[in-house]
Design an enzyme around this catalytic site. Structure first.
Site, PDB file in Angstrom:
ATOM      1  N   LYS A  14       0.832  -1.219   0.000  1.00 45.92           N
ATOM      2  CA  LYS A  14       0.000   0.000   0.000  1.00 45.92           C
ATOM      3  C   LYS A  14       0.859   1.260   0.000  1.00 45.92           C
ATOM      4  CE  LYS A  14      -2.263  -0.950   3.786  1.00 45.92           C
ATOM      5  NZ  LYS A  14      -1.573  -2.189   4.145  1.00 45.92           N
ATOM      6  N   ARG A  17      12.430  -8.266   2.269  1.00 39.06           N
ATOM      7  CA  ARG A  17      12.553  -6.809   2.380  1.00 39.06           C
ATOM      8  C   ARG A  17      13.576  -6.454   3.465  1.00 39.06           C
ATOM      9  NH1 ARG A  17       7.014  -3.423   2.719  1.00 39.06           N
ATOM     10  NH2 ARG A  17       7.074  -3.797   4.954  1.00 39.06           N
ATOM     11  N   ARG A  38       1.047  -8.259  13.437  1.00 38.23           N
ATOM     12  CA  ARG A  38       0.324  -7.217  12.694  1.00 38.23           C
ATOM     13  C   ARG A  38      -0.663  -7.836  11.707  1.00 38.23           C
ATOM     14  NH1 ARG A  38       4.011  -4.073   9.442  1.00 38.23           N
ATOM     15  NH2 ARG A  38       2.341  -2.596   9.136  1.00 38.23           N
TER      16      ARG A  38
END
Length: 198
Positions: free
Chosen positions: A13, A127, A150
């Protein structure tokens, strides 16, 4: 153009919002950033938020909606905005709809970046490895255990807004497992169809 980007953490996002900001010259409204800015500016709502945060509490929907209400009145948001990280609950979605209506505004689209959650953890590990290799700090959120927490919080709390917007006829699903450029192209396609409707 007023958009909401939804999808689990790590879906891309932030990356896509940054591209939309550059392309359409509209701001990305991240609730976390807006809260910090309101607290720093000592606005009335920022002071309320600070008092709650200092006491270790969660900022109420009322405060978050108040911060967004103030923010969308600023000059740079007059042509639209991208909401990221909001709404997180049905109550927030209802409050957002009411607030927009009060300002004579509508949402144009809600774009869900749909991803294979089992592959997301690998994406996050990669990442983190890429950041380390480049000598950059690893985001705290990119710790695999923090990330799993999360993700479960997203599935428990935030994913409920997806059927809400689907029922309202505003939801479009984009395959978030494609490359960044392919996801951008798919989002552009969704937005160009909106322009045709106008």
């Amino acid at each position: 153009m007023r958009l909401i980007l939804v999808g689990p953490p790590g879906a891309g996002k932030g990356t896509q919002a940054a591209r939309l900001v550059a392309k359409h010259n509209i701001p990305q409204l991240s609730t976390g950033d807006m809260l910090r800015a309101a607290v720093a500016a000592e606005t009335p709502i920022g002071l309320q938020a600070k008092a709650v945060m200092d006491a270790g509490g969660l900022v109420s929907d009322e405060i978050v909606v108040g911060i967004i209400r103030d923010r969308i009145k600023e000059a740079d948001a007059q042509n639209g905005f991208i909401l990221d990280g909001f709404p997180r609950t049905i109550a927030q979605a209802d409050a957002l709809a009411e607030m927009l209506k009060d300002n004579g505004l509508d949402l144009d689209a809600v774009i869900e970046l749909r991803v294979d959650q089992s592959k997301l953890v690998n994406r996050i590990i990669n990442r983190a490895e890429e950041a380390k290799a480049a000598g950059l700090p690893v985001r705290k959120d990119d710790d695999p255990e923090v990330f799993k927490d999360r993700l479960s919080a997203y599935n428990r709390d935030t994913a409920v807004v997806i059927p809400y917007y689907e029922k309202a006829g505003l939801l479009t699903i984009v395959d978030g497992m494609q490359s960044i450029d392919e996801v951008s192209a798919a989002i552009s396609d969704v937005l160009s169809k909106l322009d045709e409707k106008v």
